[in-house]
Design a protein around this motif. Structure first.
Motif, short mmCIF file in Angstrom:
data_model
loop_
_atom_site.label_atom_id
_atom_site.label_comp_id
_atom_site.label_asym_id
_atom_site.label_seq_id
_atom_site.Cartn_x
_atom_site.Cartn_y
_atom_site.Cartn_z
N ILE A 1 0.86 -1.19 0.00
CA ILE A 1 0.00 0.00 0.00
C ILE A 1 0.89 1.23 0.00
N LEU A 2 0.66 2.13 -0.96
CA LEU A 2 1.46 3.35 -1.07
C LEU A 2 0.90 4.44 -0.16
N GLY A 3 1.63 5.55 -0.09
CA GLY A 3 1.23 6.64 0.80
C GLY A 3 -0.12 7.23 0.49
N ASP A 4 -0.52 7.21 -0.78
CA ASP A 4 -1.82 7.78 -1.14
C ASP A 4 -2.96 6.77 -1.03
N GLY A 5 -2.66 5.58 -0.51
CA GLY A 5 -3.69 4.56 -0.34
C GLY A 5 -3.85 3.62 -1.50
N SER A 6 -3.17 3.89 -2.62
CA SER A 6 -3.28 3.00 -3.78
C SER A 6 -2.38 1.79 -3.58
N VAL A 7 -2.59 0.78 -4.43
CA VAL A 7 -1.87 -0.49 -4.31
C VAL A 7 -0.83 -0.59 -5.42
N ALA A 8 0.39 -1.01 -5.06
CA ALA A 8 1.44 -1.28 -6.04
C ALA A 8 1.82 -2.75 -5.93
N LEU A 9 1.93 -3.42 -7.07
CA LEU A 9 2.31 -4.83 -7.09
C LEU A 9 3.83 -4.96 -7.02
#
Length: 684
Positions: free
Chosen positions: A654-662
């Motif tokens: 989970i990135l700082g902006d709440g989005s998901v990175a694989l």
């Protein structure tokens, strides 16, 4: 506040005691005449029996008593230590472990069978018992003055919490009196004023003068349960001046609690005690040092570490969010606080990772028993060598690697090592060697299982693969690809099914487990020289340093430990390499993968693309991305069951902006790049 169940505490300590007994027995296998090892095993059995009885494990205490008795006879020289005795007690130890884990279960006649094996192992016991009276008779007829009478001065002090832990000092004194005539003196110098006395703490130490025919080991046995935590000094005073004997004898009829002032000053046996008042604070200082030593290590349940790790992971995600907000703000104070929080969270993360690290010695030590048992079962002479035992790995990795390593070690012994006769015929030593080694390489730990056996028969592997339909007849394969076939489900080259192998499930389990750990397997084998299987496993499965990149509109994380370097790929070079996908890097060609094509983003490439060169072992491959965003503390989250077949990714974050990175699976991508390179070369 939770209170530990005493029975649960006993089970943990019993498990440690059983491990120590097993290690002692396995060492004894190679040094049957080592009295120190015999004593160590005896003490372990004695401790286990006593602790089991104290906590109500009566069946365990009764069964362990027989093994203890056998080793007591070995200590006394009545029977020799033999390989059969060690094997019998090792088998009995497995039953002890079952009695600890399931004390109320029905274990059938297992105990009786094991005791029969134990009795057979000390086969001379009956004859020895019958011979004992005959040997003792001449000794009894000998003049009494020929018996050796030892004079011992014993000083001991117990830890201050001894009585709170269930140790009764009076019981120890009674056991000493059973050994012979003794005079007891209590040293009360350390007792504080009444208003400072803690009722459940012990302030008294003792000095005992003992006259006995027993040797030093009998005295040590009295203190065997408290030996590790107490201070004990035993001095042989047999060489004291002859006049000293009479005053000691004169004092003996007096009560044990005789005041210090009543003891004759001329009595040499008590001279050292007269100096005790000058050191009134010494016992208290010694007690404090013992308590400090006991507090150096704290037993913490693994679940609490896992929970703390989860909290640290959430903190890292929150810190990432704070950093992102601070970077977009003109508030200097907010940026300062954000940088401080980032530093502290990084230090906390590193500290937490160290707490989770466990030396691989805890894993390797399990295989000594396995190799010992397999050597007896197969009739082979096997030596286990371990290297790099201090290498540390995440505890979760250690737990999940146990079963795969069992399969690999069993496979090396059954398929790899030859029988002693075959080894001698091949010009080798009759002793086969299995080597377990571990070393750290970047962000990976490499665990190798190596043997000096016959090696892998490639013709047999290919024939089995073709007959099983895994490959087409005559299909060209590289040596690495051919050897990797042994990990296929159901694959086995064994001629017959045995207790050790032949069903084709073990190596399949190894491959699945290692891949689940985001690891890879390398195999090397030379005919007649042996095989080497290497497992490359990430150091941790929780938090890693990652390189955040953008491909199209999506963001991905590449484990930073696998990144070698980053290069710029201009649009012209990209167009020139179409159809080749190779980049020249210091006089060597490195294949690269266009992640934009692999992920089918449907977007146009950036003008200034980047190539991230990654590696695993000796293999390298480049990954073409649109943008390198920067480093990122990556909290690894597992993929769902629906994504088990997506091999390109090993997890998400989970990135700082709440989005998901694989998170990219480096091993899979390197393999794909190497496969692409092989296809290009075949195509010409």
């Amino acid at each position: 506040m939770s209170t530990l169940d005493p029975v649960a505490v006993f089970r943990m300590e019993a498990a440690e005691c059983l491990e120590a007994i097993e290690a002692g027995l396995l060492d004894l296998t190679h040094q049957l005449d080592d009295k120190g090892l015999v004593d160590a095993v005896f003490r372990g059995l004695h401790t286990l029996k006593g602790s089991g009885a104290m906590f109500g494990f009566e069946a365990l205490a009764a069964f362990t008593h027989h093994c203890e008795t056998a080793f007591d006879r070995v200590r006394k020289g009545e029977v020799p230590a033999t390989a059969e005795l060690v094997a019998a007690v090792l088998a009995a130890q497995d039953h002890m472990r079952a009695l600890v884990d399931q004390p109320d279960a029905d274990h059938g006649d297992t105990g009786q069978k094991l005791l029969a094996l134990l009795q057979a192992a000390v086969g001379g016991s009956a004859a020895a018992k019958e011979a004992a009276p005959a040997v003792a008779a001449p000794a009894a007829a000998a003049p009494a003055q020929q018996k050796k009478l030892n004079h011992w001065r014993i000083r001991f002090s117990l830890p201050s919490n001894a009585m709170a832990n269930g140790t009764n000092p009076l019981g120890l004194l009674d056991e000493l009196r059973e050994l012979g005539e003794c005079t007891v003196r209590a040293n009360t110098a350390a007792i504080p004023p009444l208003n400072e006395v803690v009722p459940n703490e012990l302030y008294v130490s003792w000095e005992v003068v003992l006259k006995s025919e027993q040797d030093r080991s009998a005295i040590d046995d009295v203190f065997i349960f408290v030996m590790d935590d107490m201070e004990l000094e035993v001095v042989d005073i047999v060489d004291a001046p002859a006049p000293a004997a009479e005053p000691v004898k004169a004092v003996e009829p007096a009560p044990a609690a005789i005041p210090a002032a009543a003891i004759p000053a001329a009595d040499p046996a008590f001279k050292p005690v007269e100096a005790v008042p000058a050191k009134r604070e010494a016992p208290a200082v010694a007690a404090d040092s013992r308590q400090a030593k006991a507090q150096e290590n704290v037993r913490v349940p693994a679940e609490r570490l896992d929970e703390l790790m989860d909290r640290v992971g959430e903190l890292v995600i929150a810190q990432s969010r704070l950093s992102q907000l601070a970077s977009s703000s003109a508030d200097i104070a907010l940026r300062s606080v954000s940088e401080e929080i980032e530093r502290l969270s990084g230090e906390l993360r590193d500290t937490m990772m160290v707490l989770r690290m466990v030396p691989v010695a805890t894993l390797f030590s399990r295989f000594r028993r396995l190799v010992h048992d397999l050597a007896r079962e197969t009739g082979k002479v096997i030596e286990l060598v371990t290297e790099g035992e201090s290498t540390e790995v995440d505890k979760t990795v250690i737990e999940r690697l146990a079963d795969p390593l069992v399969h690999l070690v069993r496979n090396s012994i059954d398929h790899g090592l030859e029988t002693p006769a075959d080894r001698l015929a091949a010009g080798k030593s009759e002793t086969g060697t299995v080597t377990l080694s571990a070393r750290q390489s970047g962000g990976e730990v490499i665990i190798s299982i190596k043997d000096d056996g016959r090696g892998i028969n490639r013709e047999r592997v290919r024939a089995k693969a073709e007959s099983s339909g895994l490959i087409a007849p005559g299909q060209p394969l590289s040596d690495s690809e051919l050897l990797q076939l042994i990990f296929a489900p159901g694959f086995s080259t064994a001629a017959a099914i045995t207790n050790l192998s032949g069903r084709g499930v073990g190596m399949d389990v190894v491959k699945k487990t290692v891949e689940a750990l985001r690891g890879a397997i390398d195999i090397e084998s030379k005919p007649g020289e042996g095989s080497d299987v290497s497992l490359r496993i990430p150091l941790t499965l929780a938090i890693i340093d990652g390189l955040l990149v953008r491909v199209g509109s999506g963001r991905y994380v590449i484990p930073l430990s696998a990144v070698e370097e980053c290069l710029e790929l201009s649009l012209e070079e990209d167009l020139r390499s179409r159809g080749r996908s190779f980049i020249s890097l210091r006089d060597s060609l490195v294949p690269f993968l266009r992640l934009r094509d692999l992920f089918r983003t449907g977007t146009k490439p950036d003008v200034h693309q980047k190539v991230v060169v990654i590696s695993t072992g000796t293999e390298r491959v480049g990954l073409v991305v649109d943008q390198i965003i920067g480093d990122h503390q990556t909290v690894i989250k597992s993929m769902s069951k629906l994504h088990d077949d997506v091999a390109t990714f090993s997890g998400a974050t989970i990135l700082g902006d709440g989005s998901v990175a694989l998170i990219l699976d480096v091993g899979h991508l390197v393999a794909a790049g190497q496969q692409q390179e092989s296809q290009m070369r075949v195509a010409g």
